[in-house]
Design a protein around this motif. Sequence first.
Motif, PDB file in Angstrom:
ATOM      1  N   ASP A 165       9.753  67.084 -11.787  1.00 35.02           N
ATOM      2  CA  ASP A 165       8.933  67.108 -12.820  1.00 35.02           C
ATOM      3  C   ASP A 165       7.700  66.346 -13.225  1.00 35.02           C
ATOM      4  N   LYS A 166       6.650  66.744 -13.419  1.00 30.87           N
ATOM      5  CA  LYS A 166       5.414  66.015 -13.490  1.00 30.87           C
ATOM      6  C   LYS A 166       5.576  65.017 -14.695  1.00 30.87           C
ATOM      7  N   THR A 167       6.399  65.247 -15.687  1.00 27.28           N
ATOM      8  CA  THR A 167       6.427  64.344 -16.643  1.00 27.28           C
ATOM      9  C   THR A 167       7.203  63.054 -16.006  1.00 27.28           C
ATOM     10  N   ILE A 168       8.326  63.182 -15.345  1.00 28.75           N
ATOM     11  CA  ILE A 168       9.196  62.138 -14.863  1.00 28.75           C
ATOM     12  C   ILE A 168       8.234  61.372 -13.890  1.00 28.75           C
ATOM     13  N   ASN A 169       7.398  62.138 -12.834  1.00 32.54           N
ATOM     14  CA  ASN A 169       6.445  61.461 -12.153  1.00 32.54           C
ATOM     15  C   ASN A 169       5.326  60.566 -12.798  1.00 32.54           C
ATOM     16  N   PHE A 170       5.000  60.887 -13.926  1.00 33.81           N
ATOM     17  CA  PHE A 170       3.925  60.426 -14.669  1.00 33.81           C
ATOM     18  C   PHE A 170       4.627  59.220 -15.301  1.00 33.81           C
ATOM     19  N   GLU A 171       5.807  59.279 -15.949  1.00 33.31           N
ATOM     20  CA  GLU A 171       6.568  57.967 -16.475  1.00 33.31           C
ATOM     21  C   GLU A 171       6.927  57.219 -15.530  1.00 33.31           C
ATOM     22  N   ALA A 200      -5.031  56.938 -10.498  1.00 30.05           N
ATOM     23  CA  ALA A 200      -5.452  58.421  -9.933  1.00 30.05           C
ATOM     24  C   ALA A 200      -4.682  59.314 -10.293  1.00 30.05           C
ATOM     25  N   GLU A 201      -3.486  59.092 -10.023  1.00 26.56           N
ATOM     26  CA  GLU A 201      -2.437  60.289 -10.221  1.00 26.56           C
ATOM     27  C   GLU A 201      -2.248  60.393 -11.663  1.00 26.56           C
ATOM     28  N   CYS A 202      -2.095  59.280 -12.455  1.00 32.38           N
ATOM     29  CA  CYS A 202      -1.578  59.321 -13.903  1.00 32.38           C
ATOM     30  C   CYS A 202      -2.809  60.282 -14.597  1.00 32.38           C
ATOM     31  N   ASN A 203      -4.079  59.741 -14.123  1.00 31.33           N
ATOM     32  CA  ASN A 203      -5.296  60.580 -14.526  1.00 31.33           C
ATOM     33  C   ASN A 203      -5.173  62.271 -14.186  1.00 31.33           C
ATOM     34  N   LYS A 204      -4.989  62.463 -13.014  1.00 29.81           N
ATOM     35  CA  LYS A 204      -4.646  63.712 -12.557  1.00 29.81           C
ATOM     36  C   LYS A 204      -3.682  64.648 -13.504  1.00 29.81           C
ATOM     37  N   VAL A 205      -2.541  63.916 -13.608  1.00 31.48           N
ATOM     38  CA  VAL A 205      -1.595  64.416 -14.586  1.00 31.48           C
ATOM     39  C   VAL A 205      -2.061  64.742 -16.285  1.00 31.48           C
ATOM     40  N   LEU A 206      -2.903  63.804 -16.496  1.00 28.49           N
ATOM     41  CA  LEU A 206      -3.311  63.909 -17.971  1.00 28.49           C
ATOM     42  C   LEU A 206      -4.418  64.996 -17.993  1.00 28.49           C
ATOM     43  N   ASP A 207      -5.213  65.022 -16.970  1.00 27.77           N
ATOM     44  CA  ASP A 207      -6.142  66.177 -17.016  1.00 27.77           C
ATOM     45  C   ASP A 207      -5.484  67.638 -16.918  1.00 27.77           C
TER      46      ASP A 207
END
Length: 76
Positions: free
Chosen positions: A2-8, A43-50
């Motif tokens: 899950d992208k949410t888990i990766n983001f966290e 960069a990874e976090c910004n990609k998920v937020l975008d």
Amino acid sequence: MDKTINFEKSLNELEEIVKKLEGGNISLDEMLTYFEKGTKLVAECNKVLDETEAKLNILMKKNGEITKQDFTLPEE
């Protein structure tokens, strides 16, 4: 995964890196390694937020035409 888990996970890891860099008890080589890892995580976090922001755009139908409307949270 899950992208949410990766983001966290990425955000938590980034916070740990910042603590280590602010602590100042590491070598210059370690500092550079942490800095490089941190920039990748940002960069990874910004990609998920975008991507999330793009998903929050709403398509509305007005006068037979579909128009894009930005999602906004109601004011409290």
